[in-house]
Structures are given as C-alpha cells and as structure tokens.
Design a protein around this motif. Structure first.
Motif, PDB file in Angstrom:
ATOM      1  N   ARG A 178      -0.221   0.558  -8.234  1.00 16.54           N
ATOM      2  CA  ARG A 178      -0.728   0.188  -6.906  1.00 16.54           C
ATOM      3  C   ARG A 178      -0.206   1.095  -5.808  1.00 16.54           C
ATOM      4  O   ARG A 178      -0.935   1.462  -4.884  1.00 16.54           O
ATOM      5  CB  ARG A 178      -0.348  -1.264  -6.602  1.00 16.54           C
ATOM      6  CG  ARG A 178      -0.752  -1.735  -5.200  1.00 16.54           C
ATOM      7  CD  ARG A 178      -0.332  -3.172  -4.961  1.00 16.54           C
ATOM      8  NE  ARG A 178       1.100  -3.344  -4.965  1.00 16.54           N
ATOM      9  CZ  ARG A 178       1.895  -3.109  -3.911  1.00 16.54           C
ATOM     10  NH1 ARG A 178       1.390  -2.653  -2.766  1.00 16.54           N
ATOM     11  NH2 ARG A 178       3.194  -3.313  -3.990  1.00 16.54           N
TER      12      ARG A 178
ATOM     13  N   LEU B 240     -10.788   4.549   4.065  1.00 15.92           N
ATOM     14  CA  LEU B 240     -10.625   3.111   3.866  1.00 15.92           C
ATOM     15  C   LEU B 240     -11.644   2.284   4.632  1.00 15.92           C
ATOM     16  O   LEU B 240     -11.941   1.150   4.257  1.00 15.92           O
ATOM     17  CB  LEU B 240      -9.211   2.687   4.280  1.00 15.92           C
ATOM     18  CG  LEU B 240      -8.059   3.273   3.480  1.00 15.92           C
ATOM     19  CD1 LEU B 240      -6.728   2.775   4.036  1.00 15.92           C
ATOM     20  CD2 LEU B 240      -8.174   2.911   2.004  1.00 15.92           C
TER      21      LEU B 240
ATOM     22  N   THR C  91      -4.932  -4.129   8.414  1.00 19.56           N
ATOM     23  CA  THR C  91      -5.891  -4.130   7.312  1.00 19.56           C
ATOM     24  C   THR C  91      -6.965  -3.094   7.598  1.00 19.56           C
ATOM     25  O   THR C  91      -7.633  -3.145   8.634  1.00 19.56           O
ATOM     26  CB  THR C  91      -6.542  -5.514   7.148  1.00 19.56           C
ATOM     27  OG1 THR C  91      -5.517  -6.485   6.899  1.00 19.56           O
ATOM     28  CG2 THR C  91      -7.530  -5.513   5.991  1.00 19.56           C
TER      29      THR C  91
ATOM     30  N   ARG D 219      -7.732  -2.635   2.253  1.00 20.06           N
ATOM     31  CA  ARG D 219      -6.327  -2.309   2.026  1.00 20.06           C
ATOM     32  C   ARG D 219      -5.439  -2.866   3.136  1.00 20.06           C
ATOM     33  O   ARG D 219      -5.779  -2.778   4.326  1.00 20.06           O
ATOM     34  CB  ARG D 219      -6.136  -0.787   1.954  1.00 20.06           C
ATOM     35  CG  ARG D 219      -6.789  -0.115   0.777  1.00 20.06           C
ATOM     36  CD  ARG D 219      -6.201  -0.545  -0.555  1.00 20.06           C
ATOM     37  NE  ARG D 219      -4.787  -0.220  -0.653  1.00 20.06           N
ATOM     38  CZ  ARG D 219      -4.333   0.951  -1.083  1.00 20.06           C
ATOM     39  NH1 ARG D 219      -5.163   1.900  -1.451  1.00 20.06           N
ATOM     40  NH2 ARG D 219      -3.039   1.165  -1.159  1.00 20.06           N
TER      41      ARG D 219
ATOM     42  N   PRO E 236       1.304   1.748   1.945  1.00 21.33           N
ATOM     43  CA  PRO E 236       0.657   0.533   1.426  1.00 21.33           C
ATOM     44  C   PRO E 236       1.551  -0.680   1.611  1.00 21.33           C
ATOM     45  O   PRO E 236       2.759  -0.582   1.443  1.00 21.33           O
ATOM     46  CB  PRO E 236       0.455   0.853  -0.057  1.00 21.33           C
ATOM     47  CG  PRO E 236       0.553   2.335  -0.152  1.00 21.33           C
ATOM     48  CD  PRO E 236       1.496   2.761   0.904  1.00 21.33           C
TER      49      PRO E 236
END
Length: 467
Positions: free
Chosen positions: A43, A413, A439, A443, A466
């Motif tokens: 991840r 994104l 956000t 993601r 992240p």
C-alpha cells in the motif's frame, strides 16, 4: 564518527539463536503479522521493514521483508537500520549512570559544563533530556536542509543553534529539541572523560551483548539505503546528510533484535539500577505543574488503557518506532528504510493487535491555517509554485524534479476534498508544525507542514504521504 563495532560480521552472530524461541507465536499469529506487513508494504511503497517482537519478556520473532537497497535486494533481520531519535533513550540512560557514579547530576546547570550555551546558568541537564530547555531545535524538518550537505560537528551545531535566544524559559514549556541532545551528548563526554561511542559501548552495549553502529558509518553498500517520495511520486533513493549531523540527537543504527534486547533489559530492570529506569520513565512536569508524558528520552502514556513507553525515530530515508508495554512484558520494534508513509504506526497498531488483547490507538487533534495549507497543496497539484510563500530551505527542497513529482502524482488522483487538521499546532525548531488529512479522489493523504510563526508565516515544509 567512531564505529561502535569493528566487524560487521558480529551483527550476524547475534541473530542465529532466534529461531529457537519463535514457537512462542502461533502459526496463525505469525501469518497475521506477515499479512499486515506485506499489505502495508504494497500500500505504501515502503521498500522494506524489519521487526522484532518481545512477548512474555522474551524475543520471540525477528523478521525482515522487502528490499533493503539496490545492492541488498532481500532485507534481512541481521542488518542494522538507522533508528535516529530512538537513540535518545540511550544517551539519557548513560547520563543516569554517570550521575550514579557521581560524575555529574541531572540537576547540574548546563553552565557547569558548557557555559557558552544560551540560558545555561538557569537550564539543567534534566531539561535537556526532557525537551524543556528552551533551546531551538536545529532539525524540525522532515528533509535534509541545504546546510546538511556539508559535514558538521557538535561544536558547530552548538555555535549555530544553542547560542540563539531561547524559545522560552527553561522548564516552562515542552518543545522537541535535537539541539538539547547535542548539548547533552557533549556534557556526557566531558563528564565521562571519553568519546560518546566509547561511553555507550562500555556502559550499555557491551554488557547487553548488542552491537550498534553510528549512523555515519552505515551509509555504505553493506547497509540499507534510505528512500523518499515527493508527494506521491516515485520512490527514490535519498542522499544521506554529510557526517556529524545526527551525533547525540539520533546517532545509532542497529538491528531490530538489538533494540528489542534493550527493551527486555527495560522490562527486567537490568543494566541500569531499577531507580534509574523509573526515573527515565517518570514524566517531567513543567513549572505550571502540567506534563505531556515525556520523561528522559522516552514518552510514557496510557494507550487503550495500557501503559505504553515508546519513542519514534526519523533520519533521512528512515523511520522507526519502538514500543514497550511493561505490564504485559511485551515490546515491538518496527524499522523501515523509508522517510515517508504511516507504515511504522500502522504496523505498531496491527502487530500490537496480534500480540496484545487490543490494538494500539493513535491520538489526533486540531490545528490552524487549514485554508492556507489547502490552497498551497492545490497550487502544487496544479503545477504552480510561489517562492514567496516558502522559506529558503523549502525553496531548495522543491527542485524542478520534486515539483514535477508533486504535480503528476497529485493530478492523477483527481479532485482533493476533506482537508482537515490531524493535530494541534506545536512549536519546534522555531517553526509551527501542523499536520492535515486530505482526500484526493479515492486516496487519503497526510500533509505534514512546518511554517514560520504568525498568520502569514512562510512554509518551511509541505510534505505529502499516503495516510
């Protein structure tokens, strides 16, 4: 820096007997840990993780996953990782032992040892170790600022940062200060009559049979390399700081097993007298009677109803977390060669859920300047960078390649929403730290910022990782 161990081969020797006690974890528990680490590496993009688990006061698991470097494609548990600020507890322990020997007192004024330090006549050694000295932190950033390309010395750090006006009166506030630990390291050398490496080895490491190295000696091909990301761009190998920048603020590299053996000594009250362990683990109170739970090189707090003694560490391209649950006689070491992501905290929580009845929980808070941070992130995502909004160090960080990585990775994104504070503002190194959750598309990201004081203070850092 002087190497603490003359032969790297000795590191491998201490790892051999570990399999004999691995049965303490069930096959199901080992599988759960493996799945948590594997999923987290996938991840986050973190290249490798090395862990050590203590249960029932014994080392029951050491294992590494992933890639330590381009020349070490398979991470191994016998390779030392940079533990950075997790080193602070060792310096505090050393000073406690020197105090036991009558060579100094933690309540000595700094002026007795280093009178040139600002406020030295009303600042104590204890305040250096508890981050309540008022000395400005020389390294609050999560990147290597420009000066770190040139080698330095403890004296040079003291001259540049420890002679500045104090950020506050000693004992009146808590503010993390690497500068304070550099000063404390020099005091240890003066009181102990030997280099820091020798003092640590003779009084702590040799009696425990552990073999740390100084960070500056672990930047070669035989050791893990540090990695970083600019926003969500490619994971790239970083250039470490020049020699001398970590010193007593975060000078050590070691295996997860070696740090776990230190944790076991804490649980068993060995190496130090029990009173010294207790003193290290006693939160220091400010002049107004309050405390944030920090003792002498460690934090002490209640997490999910359980006493927790812990500390984190960060150097360029490395993050680590060391957690001890004394009432459960358990401990966990998580070492990574990535200066980004939440892998250390996520794995501490996930593995804690395996070896303890309940998972470790994280605290969050609120902050300010949210609108400014949101606008700055949007500008970077759109390929706009206003140098006037950033300090000299931040401008040097945002190279054309870094700006391209920010723009490409964030644009991919989609639209960003839900920009929210994660913590209350805190002062460090003359800057105000504020962290945010945002956000972008599907993601969730963390934005870690430092800014000059004031409503319009320039940004010293705006890093994205992240969540």
């Amino acid at each position: 820096m002087k190497r603490l161990l003359s032969s790297f081969a000795a590191l491998a020797l201490v790892a051999q007997p570990l399999a004999a006690v691995a049965q303490v974890l069930t096959a199901q528990e080992e599988k759960a840990i493996d799945e948590a680490v594997t999923k987290t590496l996938a991840r986050t993009g973190v290249p490798s993780v090395s862990i050590a688990v203590v249960r029932g006061g014994e080392l029951v698991m050491t294992r590494a996953w992933g890639r330590a470097s381009d020349t070490l494609p398979v991470a191994r548990p016998d390779i030392p990782y940079q533990i950075a600020s997790n080193s602070k507890q060792f310096l505090a322990a050393l000073l406690l032992l020197l105090a036991d020997e009558g060579k100094l007192s933690l309540d000595d004024t700094v002026a007795k040892w280093l009178p040139e330090v600002s406020g030295a006549d009303h600042m104590s050694v204890r305040q250096l170790l508890s981050h309540t000295s008022g000395l400005q932190d020389y390294w609050p950033q999560d990147y290597a600022f420009a000066a770190m390309a040139t080698p330095t010395t403890p004296e040079a750090i003291i001259d540049r940062w420890a002679k500045k006006p104090l950020d506050y009166d000693p004992g009146s506030r808590w503010q993390y200060s690497n500068t304070g630990y550099v000063v404390a390291g020099r005091i240890a050398e003066k009181a102990g009559g030997a280099p820091l490496a020798q003092l640590l080895d003779e009084r702590l490491f040799h009696p425990l049979g552990i073999h740390p190295l100084f960070i500056d000696d672990t930047n070669g091909p035989a050791f893990p390399k540090g990695y970083a990301r600019a926003a969500l761009g490619p994971v790239r190998q970083v250039t470490p700081p020049a020699r001398g920048w970590l010193y007593a603020a975060g000078e050590l590299s070691m295996t997860a097993a070696d740090l776990a053996r230190w944790d076991i000594a804490r649980l068993d009250r060995r190496i130090l007298p029990a009173r010294d362990w207790a003193e290290q683990e006693t939160p220091v109170r400010l002049s107004d009677g309050t405390s944030n739970g920090y003792g002498l090189g460690v934090s002490v707090r209640q997490v999910d109803g359980r006493k927790t003694i812990d500390h984190g560490g960060e150097s360029i391209g490395f993050l680590s977390q060391n957690t001890v649950w004394p009432d459960d006689r358990a401990a966990l070491v998580v070492l990574t060669n990535a200066g980004f992501s939440d892998a250390t905290s996520v794995l501490t929580e996930a593995i804690g859920a395996v070896i303890l009845p309940r998972a470790v929980q994280a605290n969050t808070g609120e902050s300010a300047r949210t609108d400014d941070a949101r606008a700055e992130l949007a500008a970077l995502a759109a390929g706009r960078f206003n140098p006037a909004h950033f300090t000299d160090d931040a401008r040097s960080y945002f190279t054309p390649q870094t700006l391209t990585d920010y723009r490409r990775s964030l644009t991919a994104l989609g639209a960003c929403t839900g920009f929210a504070p994660k913590n209350k503002p805190r002062l460090r190194g003359g800057f105000v730290n504020r962290n945010f959750t945002v956000t972008c598309g599907k993601r969730s990201l963390t934005v870690i910022t430092y800014a000059e004081r004031g409503d319009k203070g320039r940004w010293e850092q705006l890093l994205v990782s992240p969540d």
